[in-house]
Scaffold this motif. Structure first.
Motif, PDB file in Angstrom:
ATOM      1  N   THR A 200       1.306 -31.384 -78.305  1.00 23.48           N
ATOM      2  CA  THR A 200       2.549 -32.142 -78.150  1.00 23.48           C
ATOM      3  C   THR A 200       3.239 -31.807 -76.831  1.00 23.48           C
ATOM      4  O   THR A 200       3.770 -32.694 -76.141  1.00 23.48           O
ATOM      5  N   SER A 248       7.149 -44.859 -76.163  1.00 17.33           N
ATOM      6  CA  SER A 248       7.913 -43.658 -76.513  1.00 17.33           C
ATOM      7  C   SER A 248       8.631 -43.838 -77.845  1.00 17.33           C
ATOM      8  O   SER A 248       8.668 -42.930 -78.680  1.00 17.33           O
ATOM      9  N   LEU A 249       9.211 -45.021 -78.047  1.00 21.35           N
ATOM     10  CA  LEU A 249       9.876 -45.308 -79.319  1.00 21.35           C
ATOM     11  C   LEU A 249       8.877 -45.306 -80.466  1.00 21.35           C
ATOM     12  O   LEU A 249       9.174 -44.817 -81.566  1.00 21.35           O
ATOM     13  N   PHE A 252       8.141 -41.772 -81.248  1.00 21.65           N
ATOM     14  CA  PHE A 252       9.329 -41.190 -81.867  1.00 21.65           C
ATOM     15  C   PHE A 252       9.414 -41.590 -83.346  1.00 21.65           C
ATOM     16  O   PHE A 252       9.619 -40.752 -84.220  1.00 21.65           O
TER      17      PHE A 252
END
Length: 327
Positions: A200, A248-249, A252
């Motif tokens: 990560t 990215s969303l 997330f």
């Protein structure tokens, strides 16, 4: 039951019993998958056949489209199979393979987007040195790193997970992910957790910081440039920026889903579980096709060539008939 992970059968409990509604979901899933395959393959063909697009940015985009195909094909076929099956089951080995491709898809896409951000940074902030910096060798190196490192990390992660003993056999999700398989184990593995944190950090957090720094520098340089230069910078960066924010969303939401999925309502649970595979492979080629002027021109050029070819074929067939009638 034999505890050998290669013989364990897992049950996907999220689907429920087969019903007429599953046919509707299957149709929707099939349409999404076909659209994803078509849009990404079409974009790849445009880049491949148009020599004017044989530039670093579009080479990275080609890799991103290929990556989207890998992610889609790792998930949707198995979901469609389960929607039509009387028993939604799969082997532990098949789950490990799915985890391998999904993890490679997610991390490789993020590293590719990072390479694209670096390319945009060099193009806008160091335009006179662009061809000196972004050489074919440099592009190959960035592509190799963007693919080999995620593949190696995903392989190690899958290997570590495969060594864990399994004592639970029900998966409360539509498909397999690494955290779910780890939670099926009877023991907690510090090594698996450390490796997950390491992956990560180097493949999500570090790339995210690089992209932010790149765009901070681009913004600083653009604010000092002319209005025309600002418009050009925005037009070349906006597709990548939209794609990066979208991905990215998706990551997330995927992280949130993996942590709180048991507390979510059924429909929201399903939507969040497939968000990472649903939106990026579907929207990325569409965003680049709409927002990138060079790709729009090349698509129009190919369509006109196709039209001219069909017109020539039609005329070659109709002219003999006209001559024959005239005779």
């Amino acid at each position: 039951m034999n505890q050998s992970t290669f013989e364990v059968t897992l049950i996907f409990s999220r689907y429920g019993s087969p019903q007429s509604l599953n046919a509707l979901f299957f149709t929707f899933t099939l349409m999404v998958y076909i659209l994803q395959v078509f849009s990404n393959v079409f974009l790849m063909l445009v880049i491949y056949f148009e020599s004017s697009l044989h530039k670093p940015m579009y080479i990275f985009l080609f890799n991103l489209a290929l990556n989207g195909l890998i992610g889609s094909s790792a998930i949707w076929p198995k979901i469609m199979e389960n929607l039509l099956s009387d028993s939604q089951m799969g082997s532990f080995t098949a789950c490990l393979v799915q985890v391998l491709f999904v993890n490679f898809y997610a991390t490789s896409a993020y590293t590719t987007l990072t390479a694209m951000a670096y390319d945009r940074y060099v193009s806008i902030c160091k335009p006179l040195q662009y061809h000196t910096i972004m050489t074919p060798g440099k592009v190959k190196t960035l592509l190799t790193v963007a693919n080999i490192v995620p593949l190696f990390c995903a392989s190690v992660q899958v290997y570590l997970t495969s060594r864990l003993p399994v004592c639970r056999f029900s998966i409360h999700k539509l498909f397999c992910d690494n955290l779910t398989l780890v939670n099926l184990s009877c023991v907690k593995s510090t090594l698996v957790n450390l490796h997950g944190a390491f992956v990560t950090t180097i493949l999500v957090v570090f790339p995210f910081i690089i992209v932010l720094l790149s765009y901070a520098k681009i913004l600083t340089v653009s604010l000092k440039a002319s209005k025309d230069a600002q418009r050009k910078a925005f037009s070349t960066c906006s597709p990548h920026l939209i794609t990066f924010i979208n991905f990215s969303l998706a990551i997330f939401f995927s992280v949130i889903y993996n942590r709180i999925n048991v507390h979510l309502p059924g429909d929201i649970n399903i939507l969040m579980s497939v968000h990472l595979i649903l939106t990026p492979p579907l929207l990325n080629p569409i965003i680049y096709g709409i927002r990138t002027k060079e790709i729009r021109k090349c698509v129009s050029k190919l369509l006109w060539k196709r039209r001219d070819f069909l017109d020539m074929g039609f005329r070659s067939q109709i002219q003999p008939a006209i001559i024959h009638r005239g005779v």
